[in-house]
Scaffold this active site. Structure first.
Site, PDB file in Angstrom:
ATOM      1  N   GLY A 186      -9.510  -6.812   8.442  1.00  0.00           N
ATOM      2  CA  GLY A 186      -8.503  -6.050   9.156  1.00  0.00           C
ATOM      3  C   GLY A 186      -8.177  -6.624  10.515  1.00  0.00           C
ATOM      4  N   GLN A 214       0.840  -1.192   0.000  1.00  0.00           N
ATOM      5  CA  GLN A 214       0.000   0.000   0.000  1.00  0.00           C
ATOM      6  C   GLN A 214       0.880   1.249   0.000  1.00  0.00           C
ATOM      7  OE1 GLN A 214      -2.268   1.687   3.428  1.00  0.00           O
ATOM      8  NE2 GLN A 214      -4.084   1.017   2.293  1.00  0.00           N
ATOM      9  N   TYR A 255      -6.004  10.870   4.464  1.00  0.00           N
ATOM     10  CA  TYR A 255      -4.638  11.150   4.027  1.00  0.00           C
ATOM     11  C   TYR A 255      -4.649  11.948   2.726  1.00  0.00           C
ATOM     12  CZ  TYR A 255      -3.707   7.908   7.790  1.00  0.00           C
ATOM     13  OH  TYR A 255      -3.683   7.312   9.023  1.00  0.00           O
TER      14      TYR A 255
END
Length: 379
Positions: A330, A102, A185
């Site tokens: 996750g 990522q 972000y």
């Protein structure tokens, strides 16, 4: 056949075939002192590959040196880092899993006084000089929050950093890359008009606010072809982003349709969850809506991954109904290295999450605790 059997068929994503529909989403774990991956990280990823994950997406890897809220995030901007990642990638491949990295730029969610930001010698950049509310940099004296960033004059310079990082990811032998466009972000900041007040080609209209993320995808695709995924969180307000519902739907509908035209391996959609809906100034910040129902039908070419609060049973139902192609897991993968095997064999997901050690850096002690010490089930 269990009621999760639909999760255990192969899936083509880009040029790769993954062995099942259970993917491990990116999880920030902060075990890379000096920004270089290491053997303890290798064991972490190997455990989860051996535990049956079809695709692993690494924790967010910085595309350039930045002062993160938690220290010790890994990078992918040097050949040294790429060589260290290759050691991990090769070991994951030996266990039969595929692995993407990522790509991550924090934008305004960095701090100028963080050690890595000081080493970088550049300001904390963002689309506009608008601070996010919140933040807590525990490794900086006084534990400050977010600051007002410096306006990024030339966004093309960061597009180039994404492309350069993609080249290093190629050196490392990854199977593809995932562009991080969620989490509040940098790409998320450009998309969101609460963080982007620009009046040039990078701000204002939906098309202009989408430009940065789309140009990043185009640049990364020059290196990787169709082996590029993207993570999006339209219903998440993490790190103080979020727009009114109509603006959110209009913005993300445009962005998703344009991204899908590029030929991506997958688009990962975060569902609404309270975890990503912080209370700011006494109010919930997120724009609650059903991301799979609203945006899923817009995706015609890329595979669809669903993320956030997906149980095995829900995931199997989503795959069986053709609403999604795979699920991205996750937190359960943190505490269950053999998550996919447990689901396939009907084993309980009964390990207790060591919440205190999700991140390393609080006490600067053993990196293995709460990281590679979770037991596997007996088979």
């Amino acid at each position: 056949m269990s009621n999760t059997s639909s999760l255990f068929t192969p899936l083509q994503i880009g040029s790769n075939t993954i062995r099942n529909r259970i993917t491990m989403t990116a999880l920030t774990r902060n075990r890379a002192p000096g920004t270089v991956p290491n053997d303890i990280m290798k064991e972490y990823y190997v455990q989860r590959a051996r535990g049956g994950a079809g695709l692993i997406v690494t924790e967010a890897a910085l595309i350039t040196r930045q002062g993160t809220e938690w220290p010790h995030a890994p990078g992918i901007w040097t050949s040294e880092q790429a060589a260290a990642w290759k050691n991990i990638v090769d070991a994951v491949h030996a266990e039969g899993a595929k692995i993407y990295v990522q790509l991550w730029h924090l934008g305004r969610i960095s701090h100028p006084d963080a050690p890595e930001q000081k080493l970088a010698g550049v300001p904390v950049y963002a689309p506009s000089a608008i601070s996010a509310r919140g933040g807590r940099f525990r490794h900086i004296p006084g534990e400050p929050g977010y600051v007002t960033p410096t306006v990024l004059e030339d966004p093309w310079s960061i597009v180039k950093q994404f492309k350069d990082a993609a080249v290093h990811a190629k050196e490392a032998g990854f199977d593809g890359v995932e562009v991080h466009a969620a989490g509040g972000y940098l790409i998320n900041q450009f998309l969101d008009h609460s963080a982007n007040h620009r009046a040039d080609q990078w701000g204002g209209s939906i098309e202009n606010r989408s430009r940065f993320g789309l140009e990043v995808l185009k640049a990364v695709k020059e290196v990787w072809g169709n082996d590029v995924g993207i993570k999006l969180g339209p219903a998440s307000s993490y790190n103080d982003v979020g727009m009114p519902l109509r603006d959110t739907i209009d913005t993300y509908s445009y962005f998703i349709k344009e991204a899908d035209k590029l030929g991506l391996s997958y688009i990962e959609l975060l569902r609404y969850t309270e975890v990503f809906d912080p209370i700011i100034d006494g109010k919930n910040r997120a724009t609650k809506h059903d991301t799979l129902e609203i945006y899923g039908p817009l995706i015609k070419n890329s595979k669809i991954f669903a993320n956030a609060a997906i149980t095995p049973e829900l995931g199997a139902a989503l795959v069986s109904s053709l609403k999604v192609d795979a699920i991205a897991i996750g937190v359960p993968f943190i505490s269950h290295p053999d998550y996919a095997k447990r689901v396939q064999h009907g084993k309980p997901l009964d390990n207790v999450l060591d919440f205190e050690h999700i991140h390393w850096g609080r006490e600067e002690k053993d990196m293995r605790v709460g990281y590679i010490d979770y037991p596997e089930a007996a088979y």
